[in-house]
Design an enzyme around this catalytic site. Structure first.
Site, short mmCIF file in Angstrom:
data_model
loop_
_atom_site.label_atom_id
_atom_site.label_comp_id
_atom_site.label_asym_id
_atom_site.label_seq_id
_atom_site.Cartn_x
_atom_site.Cartn_y
_atom_site.Cartn_z
CG ASP A 16 -16.02 27.49 44.63
OD1 ASP A 16 -15.55 27.97 45.67
OD2 ASP A 16 -15.66 26.38 44.19
CG ASP A 111 -12.47 25.80 42.33
OD1 ASP A 111 -11.89 26.69 42.99
OD2 ASP A 111 -13.35 25.06 42.79
CD GLU A 112 -12.83 30.64 45.30
OE1 GLU A 112 -13.14 31.57 46.02
OE2 GLU A 112 -11.92 29.84 45.58
N1 DCP Z 1 -7.22 22.67 46.59
C1 DCP Z 1 -5.95 22.19 47.01
N2 DCP Z 1 -5.60 22.29 48.32
C2 DCP Z 1 -6.45 22.84 49.23
C3 DCP Z 1 -7.72 23.32 48.82
C4 DCP Z 1 -8.07 23.21 47.48
O1 DCP Z 1 -5.19 21.72 46.18
N3 DCP Z 1 -6.09 22.92 50.52
C5 DCP Z 1 -7.59 22.53 45.17
C6 DCP Z 1 -8.42 21.30 44.94
C7 DCP Z 1 -9.82 21.80 44.69
C8 DCP Z 1 -9.60 23.19 44.14
O2 DCP Z 1 -8.35 23.62 44.72
O3 DCP Z 1 -10.54 20.95 43.79
C9 DCP Z 1 -10.72 24.14 44.52
O4 DCP Z 1 -10.83 24.29 45.91
P1 DCP Z 1 -12.22 24.46 46.63
O5 DCP Z 1 -11.95 24.91 48.02
O6 DCP Z 1 -13.17 25.26 45.81
O7 DCP Z 1 -12.75 22.95 46.75
P2 DCP Z 1 -13.52 22.04 45.74
O8 DCP Z 1 -13.81 22.75 44.46
O9 DCP Z 1 -12.74 20.78 45.58
O10 DCP Z 1 -14.86 21.70 46.50
P3 DCP Z 1 -16.16 22.58 46.73
O11 DCP Z 1 -17.25 21.83 46.07
O12 DCP Z 1 -16.31 22.63 48.21
O13 DCP Z 1 -15.89 23.93 46.12
MG MG Z 2 -14.68 24.67 44.42
#
Ligand code: DCP
Ligand code: MG
Length: 361
Positions: A16, A111-112
């Site tokens: 992730d 991203d996962e």
């Molecule tokens: N995303 C989005 N709307 C959401 C959740 C996420 O558009 N409600 C998008 C933005 C994030 C990406 O998906 O960058 C990946 O989601 P993650 O939950 O993995 O969050 P992040 O990668 O941003 O942060 P973390 O470091 O907690 O993984």
């Molecule tokens: Mg993430």
């Protein structure tokens, strides 16, 4: 003869990316480093936060929060419009990195992803070292950090990737499962939302250990169909396979240089080396699946971090094409280069089939 165990222990990695969109934006504009930033829609247009930097999270801002509220919590918040095509491109390049280690990949979002590395012999087959290597590759090639969870199944691997986030990893070995799940709060179980968690709390269930005290039949009574899954998950058991996304969209290779490449001549020399490596991987990938090339592309990142790409429609990849593309891309900035990449995109499967038919009719 040594008998193979019927149920071989699996090695699953969940990767992730950290603050994915925000991290990409910070990489593109290093002035944003250390500042509270949010990627998403504008507050006056009812926009929401897609994601935000850790500096912004310190103010209580999180994904899916209305941007207007985020700005109230942190008036100095820097709002950046999302650039999906860039995130998609990076996501694909990261997927290409996964393919160096295994083809059993299940992307969950940009991203996962889950990776089954049970049969990967690299790094002596150590899933821990493989996860480390993947995170290293991602950082070296993209200047982005990822976190990883390593476990015998998807349920535990996903929880584990959150354990040492950001830029960390966590391993749950088969032996450690019992201890790990004992303390695990029920809300960490995928499928246990607010409502189910409240229902559990009323029954005095807070951790997986509490859940383990219930018979299968009791769980089914309280939670219906989900009861059976709960019975397994609270014991750290999960047989779901990593479901392969069989559509490969591209294949690429890139390198970030310790010392910038000073001019076009060195870039062209370097492309020869990259192409030799790329060709081997391409042949391997094309042998495995019915893939048809749609175009060839290159990526050039200059010393000031600005990035440009160039592509050319083609059904075959060859060095000459990449050299021409590199020349085109380099001429746009004419600066020293910190990263070079070459790749191909494949036709979607239906078109691939069509092209194949065309070739034989
Ligand atoms: N995303 C989005 N709307 C959401 C959740 C996420 O558009 N409600 C998008 C933005 C994030 C990406 O998906 O960058 C990946 O989601 P993650 O939950 O993995 O969050 P992040 O990668 O941003 O942060 P973390 O470091 O907690 O993984
Ligand atoms: Mg993430």
């Amino acid at each position: 003869m040594v008998q193979q165990p019927e149920h071989k222990q699996r090695k699953i990695i969940h990767i992730d990316m950290d603050c994915f969109y925000a991290a990409v934006e910070t990489r593109e504009n290093p002035q944003l480093k250390g500042k509270p930033i949010a990627v998403g829609g504008q507050p006056d247009q009812r926009g929401v936060v897609a994601t935000c930097s850790y500096e912004a999270r310190a103010f209580g801002i999180h994904s899916a929060m209305p941007m207007a509220r985020a700005v109230k919590l942190c008036p100095q918040l820097i709002i950046i419009r999302s650039n999906m095509s860039l995130y998609q491109e990076i996501s694909q390049a990261i997927r290409d990195i996964f393919h160096r280690y295994t083809d059993i990949i299940q992307p969950l979002s940009l991203d996962e992803a889950f990776l089954d590395v049970s049969d990967c012999s690299l790094h002596k087959g150590s899933a821990t070292l493989i996860a480390q290597a993947i995170r290293n590759d991602i950082f070296q090639e993209h200047r982005l950090t990822a976190s990883a969870g390593i476990a015998p199944n998807k349920f535990l691997a996903k929880i584990a990737s959150d354990w040492n986030k950001p830029n960390g990893q966590f391993v749950i070995t088969p032996k450690a499962i019992d201890d790990f799940v004992r303390e695990l709060p029920v809300k960490k179980i995928f499928g246990v939302g607010k409502v189910t968690a409240q229902k559990m709390h009323k029954l005095g269930i807070h951790t997986c250990h509490d859940l383990q005290q219930f018979e299968l039949q009791q769980l089914s009574q309280h939670f219906g169909k989900f009861g059976g899954r709960l019975f397994q998950l609270c014991r750290g058991q999960d047989d779901r396979p990593v479901q392969v996304d069989s559509i490969r969209k591209s294949l690429s290779i890139e390198d970030t240089y310790r010392h910038d490449l000073p001019d076009l001549k060195t870039c062209l020399e370097e492309v020869e080396r990259l192409y030799t490596l790329f060709e081997v991987r391409l042949q391997k990938a094309m042998k495995k699946r019915n893939l048809v090339i749609k175009n060839c592309y290159v990526k050039v990142r200059f010393s000031d971090f600005s990035t440009t790409t160039a592509q050319h429609s083609a059904t075959k990849a060859n060095l000459q094409t990449f050299k021409k593309l590199i020349t085109t891309a380099w001429k746009r900035q004419q600066q020293a280069v910190r990263l070079l990449g070459v790749g191909v995109q494949f036709q979607p499967p239906e078109n691939a089939r069509q092209t194949e038919l065309d070739l034989f009719t």
